[in-house]
Write an enzyme that holds these catalytic residues in place. Structure first.
Site, PDB file in Angstrom:
ATOM      1  N   LYS A 192       0.813  -1.223   0.000  1.00 16.58           N
ATOM      2  CA  LYS A 192       0.000   0.000   0.000  1.00 16.58           C
ATOM      3  C   LYS A 192       0.849   1.277   0.000  1.00 16.58           C
ATOM      4  CE  LYS A 192      -4.366  -1.624   1.954  1.00 16.58           C
ATOM      5  NZ  LYS A 192      -5.400  -1.320   2.942  1.00 16.58           N
ATOM      6  N   ASP A 212     -10.433   2.715   1.958  1.00 20.15           N
ATOM      7  CA  ASP A 212     -10.663   2.093   3.268  1.00 20.15           C
ATOM      8  C   ASP A 212     -11.585   2.933   4.155  1.00 20.15           C
ATOM      9  OD1 ASP A 212      -9.189  -0.213   2.821  1.00 20.15           O
ATOM     10  OD2 ASP A 212      -7.324   0.654   3.584  1.00 20.15           O
TER      11      ASP A 212
END
Length: 281
Positions: free
Chosen positions: A70, A106
């Site tokens: 990420k 997210d």
């Protein structure tokens, strides 16, 4: 003849990912000619993978990025949106005219799950966040964006919590585990973003009944679905929201970007992932 769009989830390891179940279900349900596959790419090969994605050689329109890539995605993308920039990590890539765009969904998934399963959960002012890992940043960012005045971050290592709190100015504060019970008192919202309770591991006992009336308890861990924290809160009579919806909702913006249709998070797709979780335990 145009090639059907292909997307992916990339990580290392990747066998645990439920994303292919989610996206595969939506592709089938909506009759979309496309594909979504899991790719295991080691960290030393990741920048080369991004180069092949950018050039079109890889044959994908985009995909999801999971651990441990990420942050590396931030270094390799050409266009980084404000959310990913704030969080220092991205989970959704798409290719436009030979350039890689990156965002982080997210926080969106976290909020959408709560909005769907506990409408009105965000009427309060003070939230307690347990844990200071990568996921906590997205959660705290979402809580601040949604209007919480105060977010108390509790972590075994106070310094780690302090680093994250520092990103959010006066709205966030860092504390050690010994402060947990006093911070829970009169809080409006509690979320576990730590690995405590993962696969049913032990968690500290919490008296959630000292929270304000209408307070909601949630957990971003979804294996098991009913985590020790959620069991405790439910037994004490508080409304709870499990973490599976965050996984499902964070997948929505990417699917829309790659395949041109915005899917709904239904009980049907939820049941598919639950069946997979249960088959592994």
């Amino acid at each position: 003849m145009t090639t059907p769009p292909a997307a992916f989830v990339v990580g290392h390891p990747i066998g645990h990912s439920r994303s292919p179940i989610i996206h595969g279900h939506w592709l089938k349900k909506h009759g979309i000619a496309g594909s979504y596959k899991a790719l295991d790419v080691a960290p030393h090969d990741f920048s080369g993978f991004l180069d092949r994605l950018r050039s079109g050689e890889a044959g994908f329109v985009g995909g999801n990025v999971t651990m441990p890539h990420k942050e590396a995605a931030m270094r390799g993308a050409d266009e980084i949106d404000p959310v990913a920039a704030r969080l220092g990590a991205g989970n959704t890539l798409w290719r436009v005219d030979g350039r890689l765009h990156l965002t982080n969904t997210d926080g969106y998934g976290f909020l959408a799950n709560l909005d769907q399963r506990a409408p009105g959960w965000d009427r309060g002012e003070r939230a307690v966040v347990l844990g200071a890992g990568g996921a906590s940043r997205a959660v705290i960012d979402a809580l601040v964006e949604r209007g919480f005045d105060r977010v108390d971050i509790v972590n075994r290592t106070v310094e780690r919590a302090g680093e994250i709190a520092g990103l959010f100015g006066p709205k966030a504060a860092a504390h050690g585990m010994e402060k947990l019970s006093s911070l829970i008192r009169n809080a409006d919202f509690f979320v576990n973003t730590s690995s405590l309770g993962l696969d049913g591991s032990d968690v500290p006992s919490i008296d959630f009944t000292t929270m304000r009336p209408g307070a909601v308890v949630t957990d971003i861990v979804y294996a098991p679905l009913m985590t020790p924290f959620l069991k405790e809160a439910k037994a004490q009579g508080l409304p709870i929201v499990d973490g599976l919806g965050m996984l499902l909702h964070q997948a929505v913006p990417g699917f829309e970007r790659w395949f041109g249709l915005r899917p709904d998070v239904t009980q049907e797709v939820r049941d598919l992932v639950i069946a997979d979780l249960e088959s592994k335990h």
